[in-house]
Design a protein around this motif. Structure first.
Motif, PDB file in Angstrom:
ATOM      1  N   PRO A 131       1.045  -1.317   0.106  1.00 16.88           N
ATOM      2  CA  PRO A 131       0.049   0.065  -0.046  1.00 16.88           C
ATOM      3  C   PRO A 131       0.782   1.287  -0.016  1.00 16.88           C
ATOM      4  O   PRO A 131       1.902   1.349   0.715  1.00 16.88           O
ATOM      5  CB  PRO A 131      -0.759  -0.082   1.318  1.00 16.88           C
ATOM      6  CG  PRO A 131      -0.849  -1.519   1.652  1.00 16.88           C
ATOM      7  CD  PRO A 131       0.613  -2.081   1.345  1.00 16.88           C
ATOM      8  N   THR A 176      -1.180   1.109  -4.878  1.00 16.31           N
ATOM      9  CA  THR A 176       0.066   0.252  -4.454  1.00 16.31           C
ATOM     10  C   THR A 176       1.398   0.802  -4.918  1.00 16.31           C
ATOM     11  O   THR A 176       1.274   1.504  -6.046  1.00 16.31           O
ATOM     12  CB  THR A 176      -0.252  -1.026  -4.776  1.00 16.31           C
ATOM     13  OG1 THR A 176      -0.609  -1.200  -6.324  1.00 16.31           O
ATOM     14  CG2 THR A 176      -1.446  -1.623  -3.869  1.00 16.31           C
ATOM     15  N   PHE A 223       2.710  -9.451  -3.792  1.00 11.22           N
ATOM     16  CA  PHE A 223       1.951  -8.421  -3.206  1.00 11.22           C
ATOM     17  C   PHE A 223       1.661  -8.886  -1.659  1.00 11.22           C
ATOM     18  O   PHE A 223       1.128 -10.011  -1.629  1.00 11.22           O
ATOM     19  CB  PHE A 223       0.380  -8.492  -4.152  1.00 11.22           C
ATOM     20  CG  PHE A 223      -0.569  -7.517  -3.592  1.00 11.22           C
ATOM     21  CD1 PHE A 223      -0.333  -6.251  -3.340  1.00 11.22           C
ATOM     22  CD2 PHE A 223      -1.893  -7.884  -3.134  1.00 11.22           C
ATOM     23  CE1 PHE A 223      -1.262  -5.295  -2.516  1.00 11.22           C
ATOM     24  CE2 PHE A 223      -2.726  -7.253  -2.578  1.00 11.22           C
ATOM     25  CZ  PHE A 223      -2.649  -5.847  -2.261  1.00 11.22           C
ATOM     26  N   GLU A 227      -0.355  -8.039   1.692  1.00 17.14           N
ATOM     27  CA  GLU A 227      -1.495  -7.172   2.150  1.00 17.14           C
ATOM     28  C   GLU A 227      -1.299  -7.643   3.591  1.00 17.14           C
ATOM     29  O   GLU A 227      -1.975  -9.051   3.858  1.00 17.14           O
ATOM     30  CB  GLU A 227      -2.833  -7.437   1.402  1.00 17.14           C
ATOM     31  CG  GLU A 227      -3.617  -6.334   2.073  1.00 17.14           C
ATOM     32  CD  GLU A 227      -4.957  -6.486   1.084  1.00 17.14           C
ATOM     33  OE1 GLU A 227      -5.759  -5.308   1.133  1.00 17.14           O
ATOM     34  OE2 GLU A 227      -5.188  -7.602   0.352  1.00 17.14           O
ATOM     35  N   LYS A 286      -1.393  -5.316 -11.178  1.00 18.30           N
ATOM     36  CA  LYS A 286      -1.186  -4.702  -9.654  1.00 18.30           C
ATOM     37  C   LYS A 286       0.515  -4.524 -10.052  1.00 18.30           C
ATOM     38  O   LYS A 286       1.120  -3.575  -9.040  1.00 18.30           O
ATOM     39  CB  LYS A 286      -1.175  -5.454  -8.556  1.00 18.30           C
ATOM     40  CG  LYS A 286      -2.646  -5.554  -8.358  1.00 18.30           C
ATOM     41  CD  LYS A 286      -2.812  -6.327  -6.821  1.00 18.30           C
ATOM     42  CE  LYS A 286      -4.421  -6.316  -6.554  1.00 18.30           C
ATOM     43  NZ  LYS A 286      -5.245  -7.278  -7.474  1.00 18.30           N
TER      44      LYS A 286
END
Length: 306
Positions: free
Chosen positions: A92, A109, A177, A179, A214
């Motif tokens: 983020p 992101t 990624f 999170e 992403k």
């Protein structure tokens, strides 16, 4: 064409919003100031790259990285284990992020990597700001692993190339990624999945998302030579040039690794595709084990064959 430019010339170019060929341990990058939209636009233009495909911001310390993105405990654990090195974290965006929106492709992101290559580290550290550095090739073409490849690709359009020798890994970074404590593989690369899972446990995959990637490298057709590729070929047809792997598939002089070493195959992949693309319009490629670095090699080959 300047094949070996000193660091001060490269820094001056970056500060003036110009682009530089930058070595890393994975592939050579087309480097520009990540905070400067004009520099980023110049990268997109020179690479002929879709603007919705975000760029990785290269940093030279954990502190620099934390200025750009929010690190969960899991992200910090990964960064401490594998940085500097061939791992990109997509995290983020932080409130103090300075990477321009164009480089992030409008996403909330931030993709970050701390390269292991000493010359790249020195360039980023002396510059004092994140540097975006996608592979130094036209979009969808074979990535460069030597400074000569960058010169062949761009000619006088890129006058400054820092010569750091051949890329020792020759395959792009693994993109994750993160999170909170959830880790998702977005792009296989030079850091094997098993090494990541040894640290954080099983991870998910989200590959080949063409709608809103992403991270870099998620467009299906990517890393493509001009020649038509046929994958998992036990032997070549009469009109094909064969690219072998291991002792069982030796049908000519070209092999990613005669000993079946996946690390050697990864480091040879782009240079061999580039060389064979010059001599043949049809290339048959031997089966590559889909394990360890073989997963990333097969990912690249599948994209290139579309």
């Amino acid at each position: 064409m300047t094949m070996s430019a000193n660091l001060s010339s490269a820094l001056s170019a970056l500060r003036a919003g110009k682009l530089v060929g930058m070595p890393t341990e994975t592939v050579y990058g087309l480097a520009g100031d990540a905070t400067n939209p004009k520099a980023v636009a110049a990268i997109y233009a020179l690479k002929q790259r879709p603007s919705f495909n975000p760029l990785i911001a290269h940093i030279a310390s954990i502190e620099m990285a934390q200025d750009q993105a929010r690190f969960s405990p899991t992200a910090l654990k990964l960064s401490r284990a594998f940085w500097p090195g061939p791992m990109t974290l997509v995290l983020p965006v932080s409130d103090t992020n300075t990477v321009c929106d164009l480089a992030r492709a409008g996403l909330e992101t931030q993709a970050l990597r701390w390269p292991r290559h000493e010359l790249a580290q020195q360039l980023i550290s002396d510059f004092g700001k994140p540097i975006v550095a996608p592979s130094a090739n036209k979009s969808g073409k074979v990535s460069p692993t030597q400074p000569e490849h960058v010169r062949e690709e761009f000619g006088d359009e890129l006058p400054i190339i820092l010569d750091g020798g051949p890329s020792v890994l020759g395959l792009e970074s693994t993109v994750l990624f993160v999170e909170d404590d959830k880790v998702t593989l977005l792009r296989p690369g030079s850091l094997a999945r098993r090494d990541i899972e040894a640290l954080v446990g099983p991870i998910q995959s989200a590959l080949h998302d063409d709608t809103a990637p992403k991270s870099p490298g998620m467009l299906s057709r990517h890393y493509a030579p001009k020649a038509k590729l046929r994958l998992n070929a036990a032997s070549p047809e009469a009109d094909e040039t064969y690219l072998g792997f291991g002792r069982s598939f030796d049908h000519g002089p070209h092999s990613l690794s005669r000993s079946g070493d996946l690390q050697e195959a990864a480091s040879n992949l782009y240079a061999m595709l580039r060389d064979l693309d010059e001599i043949s319009d049809k290339i048959a490629i031997a089966p590559i084990p889909d394990e360890g670095l073989g997963e990333a090699i097969n990912d690249r080959l599948k994209r290139a064959s579309l």
